[in-house]
Design a protein around this motif. Sequence first.
Motif, mmCIF file in Angstrom:
data_model
loop_
_atom_site.group_PDB
_atom_site.id
_atom_site.type_symbol
_atom_site.label_atom_id
_atom_site.label_comp_id
_atom_site.label_asym_id
_atom_site.label_seq_id
_atom_site.Cartn_x
_atom_site.Cartn_y
_atom_site.Cartn_z
ATOM 1 N N GLU A 6 1.341 5.255 1.980
ATOM 2 C CA GLU A 6 2.005 4.382 1.009
ATOM 3 C C GLU A 6 2.737 3.243 1.720
ATOM 4 O OE1 GLU A 6 2.860 8.705 -0.547
ATOM 5 O OE2 GLU A 6 2.965 7.632 1.369
ATOM 6 N N SER A 7 2.920 2.155 0.986
ATOM 7 C CA SER A 7 3.732 1.056 1.471
ATOM 8 C C SER A 7 4.300 0.313 0.266
ATOM 9 C CB SER A 7 2.904 0.094 2.335
ATOM 10 O OG SER A 7 1.838 -0.455 1.582
ATOM 11 N N GLY A 8 5.319 -0.506 0.532
ATOM 12 C CA GLY A 8 5.836 -1.378 -0.513
ATOM 13 C C GLY A 8 7.147 -0.972 -1.130
ATOM 14 N N GLY A 9 7.712 0.147 -0.721
ATOM 15 C CA GLY A 9 9.005 0.531 -1.270
ATOM 16 C C GLY A 9 10.116 -0.367 -0.761
ATOM 17 N N GLY A 10 11.324 -0.187 -1.309
ATOM 18 C CA GLY A 10 12.455 -0.983 -0.864
ATOM 19 C C GLY A 10 13.597 -0.941 -1.850
ATOM 20 N N LEU A 11 14.516 -1.867 -1.661
ATOM 21 C CA LEU A 11 15.705 -1.982 -2.501
ATOM 22 C C LEU A 11 15.560 -3.196 -3.406
ATOM 23 C CD1 LEU A 11 18.677 -1.259 -3.209
ATOM 24 C CD2 LEU A 11 19.350 -2.729 -1.290
ATOM 25 N N VAL A 12 15.821 -3.002 -4.687
ATOM 26 C CA VAL A 12 15.697 -4.098 -5.641
ATOM 27 C C VAL A 12 16.778 -3.939 -6.700
ATOM 28 C CG1 VAL A 12 14.047 -2.837 -7.104
ATOM 29 C CG2 VAL A 12 14.039 -5.340 -7.115
ATOM 30 N N GLN A 13 17.184 -5.042 -7.275
ATOM 31 C CA GLN A 13 18.176 -4.994 -8.342
ATOM 32 C C GLN A 13 17.510 -4.593 -9.661
ATOM 33 O OE1 GLN A 13 20.160 -8.829 -8.397
ATOM 34 N NE2 GLN A 13 21.803 -8.028 -7.101
ATOM 35 N N ALA A 14 18.310 -4.032 -10.540
ATOM 36 C CA ALA A 14 17.797 -3.676 -11.867
ATOM 37 C C ALA A 14 17.198 -4.907 -12.540
ATOM 38 C CB ALA A 14 18.907 -3.085 -12.716
ATOM 39 N N GLY A 15 16.034 -4.702 -13.157
ATOM 40 C CA GLY A 15 15.314 -5.796 -13.776
ATOM 41 C C GLY A 15 14.288 -6.442 -12.872
ATOM 42 N N GLY A 16 14.341 -6.096 -11.605
ATOM 43 C CA GLY A 16 13.408 -6.675 -10.644
ATOM 44 C C GLY A 16 12.083 -5.951 -10.590
ATOM 45 N N SER A 17 11.263 -6.333 -9.606
ATOM 46 C CA SER A 17 9.904 -5.783 -9.486
ATOM 47 C C SER A 17 9.615 -5.350 -8.058
ATOM 48 C CB SER A 17 8.865 -6.839 -9.896
ATOM 49 O OG SER A 17 9.037 -7.236 -11.235
ATOM 50 N N LEU A 18 8.744 -4.381 -7.950
ATOM 51 C CA LEU A 18 8.205 -3.950 -6.669
ATOM 52 C C LEU A 18 6.739 -3.586 -6.865
ATOM 53 C CD1 LEU A 18 10.896 -1.578 -5.068
ATOM 54 C CD2 LEU A 18 10.145 -3.790 -4.179
ATOM 55 N N LEU A 20 3.905 -1.108 -5.123
ATOM 56 C CA LEU A 20 3.556 -0.067 -4.168
ATOM 57 C C LEU A 20 2.055 -0.060 -3.945
ATOM 58 C CD1 LEU A 20 5.732 2.928 -5.459
ATOM 59 C CD2 LEU A 20 6.364 1.081 -3.899
ATOM 60 N N SER A 21 1.658 0.220 -2.723
ATOM 61 C CA SER A 21 0.245 0.347 -2.398
ATOM 62 C C SER A 21 -0.017 1.668 -1.707
ATOM 63 C CB SER A 21 -0.206 -0.805 -1.492
ATOM 64 O OG SER A 21 -0.161 -2.029 -2.169
ATOM 65 N N CYS A 22 -1.207 2.180 -1.918
ATOM 66 C CA CYS A 22 -1.624 3.423 -1.272
ATOM 67 C C CYS A 22 -3.021 3.219 -0.712
ATOM 68 C CB CYS A 22 -1.612 4.575 -2.261
ATOM 69 S SG CYS A 22 -2.193 6.143 -1.575
ATOM 70 N N ALA A 23 -3.138 3.353 0.593
ATOM 71 C CA ALA A 23 -4.434 3.229 1.263
ATOM 72 C C ALA A 23 -4.982 4.617 1.533
ATOM 73 C CB ALA A 23 -4.284 2.443 2.554
ATOM 74 N N ALA A 24 -6.193 4.857 1.050
ATOM 75 C CA ALA A 24 -6.826 6.160 1.225
ATOM 76 C C ALA A 24 -7.942 6.066 2.250
ATOM 77 C CB ALA A 24 -7.386 6.648 -0.106
ATOM 78 N N SER A 25 -8.060 7.085 3.080
ATOM 79 C CA SER A 25 -9.152 7.143 4.060
ATOM 80 C C SER A 25 -9.663 8.578 4.141
ATOM 81 C CB SER A 25 -8.679 6.652 5.423
ATOM 82 O OG SER A 25 -7.619 7.451 5.889
ATOM 83 N N GLY A 26 -10.822 8.716 4.760
ATOM 84 C CA GLY A 26 -11.432 10.032 4.849
ATOM 85 C C GLY A 26 -12.424 10.238 3.718
ATOM 86 N N ARG A 27 -12.511 11.462 3.218
ATOM 87 C CA ARG A 27 -13.492 11.814 2.201
ATOM 88 C C ARG A 27 -12.998 11.485 0.796
ATOM 89 N NH1 ARG A 27 -15.785 17.599 2.412
ATOM 90 N NH2 ARG A 27 -17.181 16.582 0.918
ATOM 91 N N THR A 28 -12.754 10.226 0.567
ATOM 92 C CA THR A 28 -12.246 9.811 -0.745
ATOM 93 C C THR A 28 -13.267 10.051 -1.851
ATOM 94 O OG1 THR A 28 -12.976 7.560 -0.321
ATOM 95 C CG2 THR A 28 -10.702 8.081 0.233
ATOM 96 N N SER A 29 -14.547 10.101 -1.481
ATOM 97 C CA SER A 29 -15.580 10.342 -2.496
ATOM 98 C C SER A 29 -15.468 11.738 -3.099
ATOM 99 C CB SER A 29 -16.961 10.152 -1.876
ATOM 100 O OG SER A 29 -17.157 11.069 -0.812
ATOM 101 N N SER A 30 -14.714 12.619 -2.441
ATOM 102 C CA SER A 30 -14.536 13.969 -2.954
ATOM 103 C C SER A 30 -13.429 14.058 -4.000
ATOM 104 C CB SER A 30 -14.203 14.929 -1.802
ATOM 105 O OG SER A 30 -12.932 14.629 -1.263
ATOM 106 N N THR A 31 -12.771 12.939 -4.266
ATOM 107 C CA THR A 31 -11.664 12.942 -5.227
ATOM 108 C C THR A 31 -12.050 12.217 -6.500
ATOM 109 O OG1 THR A 31 -10.723 10.933 -4.280
ATOM 110 C CG2 THR A 31 -9.974 13.034 -3.377
ATOM 111 N N LEU A 32 -11.457 12.653 -7.604
ATOM 112 C CA LEU A 32 -11.734 12.060 -8.906
ATOM 113 C C LEU A 32 -10.779 10.916 -9.217
ATOM 114 C CD1 LEU A 32 -13.069 12.126 -11.778
ATOM 115 C CD2 LEU A 32 -11.248 13.740 -12.402
#
Length: 124
Positions: A6-18, A20-32
């Motif tokens: 995962e990446s992209g977390g952090g500190l933000v004020q209420a009302g703001g935006s963030l 998040l990203s998740c990079a998958a590797s390996g046997r991803t074809s085995s997941t639904l």
Amino acid sequence: QVQLVESGGGLVQAGGSLRLSCAASGRTSSTLRMGWFRQAPGEEREFVSAINWSGGRTYYTDSVKGRFTISRDNAKNTVNLQMNSLKSEDTAVYYCAAGQDYYGAYARASYDYWGQGTQVTVSS
């Protein structure tokens, strides 16, 4: 095996935006599908959102509907979570997960693989 980062977390004020990203590797074809869960201090890990690799069907918990958007990039094996209008109650460690459909998209037990988590803190 499937590895998730995962990446992209952090500190933000209420009302703001963030985003998040998740990079998958390996046997991803085995997941639904890929999912996001979160865990606040002293709380259980709870479902946030999920998306199917094939077809792109999405799932959201009620508290984030209309504010969060999940998307996928199959070519890059990446899943993103765009979080808008953030509230203090969204503060938690967010975990990316990958799995099958053993118990449905909302169930933690449906997910076999987990990332390390990324902290999201929303200040009021």
